[in-house]
Design a protein around this motif. Structure first.
Motif, PDB file in Angstrom:
ATOM      1  N   HIS A   1      81.420  95.227   6.908  1.00 41.77           N
ATOM      2  CA  HIS A   1      81.404  93.645   6.695  1.00 41.77           C
ATOM      3  C   HIS A   1      82.817  93.198   5.653  1.00 41.77           C
ATOM      4  O   HIS A   1      83.129  92.183   5.787  1.00 41.77           O
ATOM      5  CB  HIS A   1      80.082  93.267   5.844  1.00 41.77           C
ATOM      6  CG  HIS A   1      80.004  91.886   5.416  1.00 41.77           C
ATOM      7  ND1 HIS A   1      80.186  90.853   6.576  1.00 41.77           N
ATOM      8  CD2 HIS A   1      79.189  91.269   4.681  1.00 41.77           C
ATOM      9  CE1 HIS A   1      79.718  89.711   6.227  1.00 41.77           C
ATOM     10  NE2 HIS A   1      79.159  90.085   4.938  1.00 41.77           N
TER      11      HIS A   1
ATOM     12  N   LYS B   1      77.072  86.419  14.688  1.00 39.61           N
ATOM     13  CA  LYS B   1      77.757  87.668  14.804  1.00 39.61           C
ATOM     14  C   LYS B   1      79.357  87.453  15.065  1.00 39.61           C
ATOM     15  O   LYS B   1      79.952  88.525  15.240  1.00 39.61           O
ATOM     16  CB  LYS B   1      77.188  88.478  15.997  1.00 39.61           C
ATOM     17  CG  LYS B   1      75.933  89.421  15.313  1.00 39.61           C
ATOM     18  CD  LYS B   1      75.701  90.495  16.105  1.00 39.61           C
ATOM     19  CE  LYS B   1      74.799  91.312  15.359  1.00 39.61           C
ATOM     20  NZ  LYS B   1      74.777  92.687  16.399  1.00 39.61           N
TER      21      LYS B   1
ATOM     22  N   LEU C   1      75.391  85.673   7.065  1.00 37.59           N
ATOM     23  CA  LEU C   1      73.865  86.228   6.649  1.00 37.59           C
ATOM     24  C   LEU C   1      73.394  85.437   5.767  1.00 37.59           C
ATOM     25  O   LEU C   1      73.804  84.719   4.915  1.00 37.59           O
ATOM     26  CB  LEU C   1      74.379  87.682   5.700  1.00 37.59           C
ATOM     27  CG  LEU C   1      75.116  88.699   6.721  1.00 37.59           C
ATOM     28  CD1 LEU C   1      75.515  89.867   5.647  1.00 37.59           C
ATOM     29  CD2 LEU C   1      73.986  89.470   7.778  1.00 37.59           C
TER      30      LEU C   1
ATOM     31  N   THR D   1      80.944  87.010   0.054  1.00 38.12           N
ATOM     32  CA  THR D   1      79.519  87.671   0.265  1.00 38.12           C
ATOM     33  C   THR D   1      79.072  87.720  -1.208  1.00 38.12           C
ATOM     34  O   THR D   1      79.634  88.329  -2.221  1.00 38.12           O
ATOM     35  CB  THR D   1      79.785  88.939   0.915  1.00 38.12           C
ATOM     36  OG1 THR D   1      78.426  89.624   0.901  1.00 38.12           O
ATOM     37  CG2 THR D   1      80.599  90.104   0.001  1.00 38.12           C
TER      38      THR D   1
ATOM     39  N   PHE E   1      75.773  94.981  13.006  1.00 39.89           N
ATOM     40  CA  PHE E   1      74.727  94.417  12.173  1.00 39.89           C
ATOM     41  C   PHE E   1      73.487  94.225  13.080  1.00 39.89           C
ATOM     42  O   PHE E   1      73.697  93.640  14.182  1.00 39.89           O
ATOM     43  CB  PHE E   1      74.864  93.249  11.318  1.00 39.89           C
ATOM     44  CG  PHE E   1      75.476  93.427  10.197  1.00 39.89           C
ATOM     45  CD1 PHE E   1      74.917  93.515   9.060  1.00 39.89           C
ATOM     46  CD2 PHE E   1      77.186  93.382  10.069  1.00 39.89           C
ATOM     47  CE1 PHE E   1      75.501  93.644   7.766  1.00 39.89           C
ATOM     48  CE2 PHE E   1      77.548  93.659   8.932  1.00 39.89           C
ATOM     49  CZ  PHE E   1      76.928  93.617   7.751  1.00 39.89           C
TER      50      PHE E   1
ATOM     51  N   LYS F   1      68.005  91.955  11.914  1.00 42.75           N
ATOM     52  CA  LYS F   1      67.175  91.623  10.741  1.00 42.75           C
ATOM     53  C   LYS F   1      67.221  93.105  10.268  1.00 42.75           C
ATOM     54  O   LYS F   1      67.221  93.836  10.956  1.00 42.75           O
ATOM     55  CB  LYS F   1      65.891  91.216  11.226  1.00 42.75           C
ATOM     56  CG  LYS F   1      64.958  91.006  10.042  1.00 42.75           C
ATOM     57  CD  LYS F   1      63.660  90.618  10.338  1.00 42.75           C
ATOM     58  CE  LYS F   1      62.672  90.534   9.143  1.00 42.75           C
ATOM     59  NZ  LYS F   1      61.254  90.083   9.833  1.00 42.75           N
TER      60      LYS F   1
ATOM     61  N   MET G   1      81.049  92.125  12.116  1.00 38.43           N
ATOM     62  CA  MET G   1      79.653  91.816  12.049  1.00 38.43           C
ATOM     63  C   MET G   1      79.061  92.590  13.383  1.00 38.43           C
ATOM     64  O   MET G   1      77.808  92.395  13.672  1.00 38.43           O
ATOM     65  CB  MET G   1      79.357  90.408  12.489  1.00 38.43           C
ATOM     66  CG  MET G   1      79.899  89.545  11.208  1.00 38.43           C
ATOM     67  SD  MET G   1      78.631  89.611   9.695  1.00 38.43           S
ATOM     68  CE  MET G   1      77.354  89.119  10.407  1.00 38.43           C
TER      69      MET G   1
ATOM     70  N   LEU H   1      67.467  90.603   5.160  1.00 43.51           N
ATOM     71  CA  LEU H   1      68.603  89.914   5.503  1.00 43.51           C
ATOM     72  C   LEU H   1      68.603  89.541   7.092  1.00 43.51           C
ATOM     73  O   LEU H   1      67.931  90.447   8.145  1.00 43.51           O
ATOM     74  CB  LEU H   1      70.109  90.687   5.069  1.00 43.51           C
ATOM     75  CG  LEU H   1      69.962  90.773   3.805  1.00 43.51           C
ATOM     76  CD1 LEU H   1      71.493  91.206   3.539  1.00 43.51           C
ATOM     77  CD2 LEU H   1      70.068  89.672   2.806  1.00 43.51           C
ATOM     78  N   LYS H   2      69.031  88.283   7.329  1.00 48.04           N
ATOM     79  CA  LYS H   2      69.225  87.852   8.794  1.00 48.04           C
ATOM     80  C   LYS H   2      70.811  87.494   9.016  1.00 48.04           C
ATOM     81  O   LYS H   2      71.301  86.969   8.407  1.00 48.04           O
ATOM     82  CB  LYS H   2      68.288  86.682   9.108  1.00 48.04           C
ATOM     83  CG  LYS H   2      68.428  86.098  10.437  1.00 48.04           C
ATOM     84  CD  LYS H   2      67.344  84.641  10.339  1.00 48.04           C
ATOM     85  CE  LYS H   2      67.659  84.038  11.811  1.00 48.04           C
ATOM     86  NZ  LYS H   2      66.945  82.831  11.651  1.00 48.04           N
ATOM     87  N   VAL H   3      70.878  88.080  10.517  1.00 48.39           N
ATOM     88  CA  VAL H   3      72.325  87.563  10.849  1.00 48.39           C
ATOM     89  C   VAL H   3      72.296  86.312  11.265  1.00 48.39           C
ATOM     90  O   VAL H   3      71.681  85.837  12.347  1.00 48.39           O
ATOM     91  CB  VAL H   3      72.739  88.390  11.769  1.00 48.39           C
ATOM     92  CG1 VAL H   3      73.983  87.846  12.643  1.00 48.39           C
ATOM     93  CG2 VAL H   3      73.104  90.038  11.259  1.00 48.39           C
ATOM     94  N   GLU H   4      72.874  85.197  10.864  1.00 51.16           N
ATOM     95  CA  GLU H   4      73.237  83.851  11.269  1.00 51.16           C
ATOM     96  C   GLU H   4      74.049  83.724  12.503  1.00 51.16           C
ATOM     97  O   GLU H   4      73.988  82.770  13.202  1.00 51.16           O
ATOM     98  CB  GLU H   4      73.753  82.892  10.035  1.00 51.16           C
ATOM     99  CG  GLU H   4      72.496  82.984   8.989  1.00 51.16           C
ATOM    100  CD  GLU H   4      71.274  82.187   9.514  1.00 51.16           C
ATOM    101  OE1 GLU H   4      71.179  81.324  10.285  1.00 51.16           O
ATOM    102  OE2 GLU H   4      69.943  82.513   8.899  1.00 51.16           O
TER     103      GLU H   4
END
Length: 256
Positions: free
Chosen positions: A242, A152, A185, A225, A160, A163, A157, A147-150
């Protein structure tokens, strides 16, 4: 020396203590309705989710009322809450009258948190699908993926990594029905196999594949989510951060 109280004084003392206890109990920072009714697949992780959110409420000092009876969706009872959580709901779970009450709840400035199969709920209710933002289409078997944080800039968040590996049931979604979604995410489709076929329904991946997002909606707030299929996820500190960030924002509008 003994202090003797008259019956009237004793009554007033008991009344004061009861009032003080009642006032303290009502000073929780906000109130949340946790709803997990299903009209289709029933997720095992509902039990872990309810337990985790109840423990979270104790830790974070908010109140939570867990219900699976949809009769609570009326204007009078919904007025007691600042946010509603749909925890792995499925299918058609509200009557038209209950839907109208929930619409008025959001329109009054309140919040919604959808977890996992909340996007597999009420497909024919256009207002709801726009609130969720994207609806479930299909999923492959449970797999591990990156998963990638888009973004924060949202409550919960903070811890996190940019990645990280996660194991869950990865929903593929139909095209978005709301255009103002803020993505938090996403999943790297190169790190798992998204290919799946259920009769004519086929999944091949989405390209850019969001997993968590939020937006303001019809006067209120909505978060979703896709995480939360695997029961053990509800004991993971990152996921609980989250969820609490989402609940806090949905209930208060604070944190951004």
């Amino acid at each position: 020396m003994k202090l003797l109280l008259t019956p009237k004084a004793l009554f007033m003392l008991v009344l004061t203590l009861c009032f003080s206890a009642s006032s303290f109990a009502q000073r929780k920072q906000f109130r949340v309705l946790l709803f997990s009714k299903t009209d289709g697949f029933h997720h095992e992780s509902i039990n872990e989710g309810v337990t985790a959110i109840k423990a979270m409420a104790e830790r974070q000092f908010f109140s939570v009322n867990w219900q699976e009876n949809a009769s609570v969706f009326n204007e009078k009872e919904l007025a007691n809450y600042e946010a509603v959580i749909f925890l792995n709901t499925t299918g058609n779970i509200l009557t038209p009258e209950q839907q109208t009450a929930f619409e008025k709840f959001i329109q009054s400035g309140k919040g919604f948190v959808g977890i996992h199969s909340a996007s597999d709920t009420e497909y024919d209710w256009e207002w709801y699908t726009k609130m969720v933002g994207m609806m479930f289409k299909i999923h492959p078997t449970i797999q591990t993926a990156y998963l990638k944080v888009e973004d924060k800039n949202f409550p919960g968040m903070e811890r996190f990594p940019a990645k990280f590996l996660w194991t869950d049931e990865w929903y593929e979604f139909s095209p978005a029905v709301s255009k103002d979604l803020h993505f938090l995410l996403s999943i790297d489709e190169k790190t798992y196999n998204p290919n799946v076929k259920w009769g004519p329904n086929e999944g091949k991946g989405m390209g850019f594949h969001p997993i968590s997002w939020y937006h303001t909606y019809d006067g209120g707030r909505a978060f979703y989510t896709a995480m939360g299929h695997v029961p053990q996820n509800f004991s993971d500190p990152l996921f609980l951060d989250h969820l609490y960030g989402a609940i806090y924002w949905a209930a208060t509008g604070k944190g951004l």
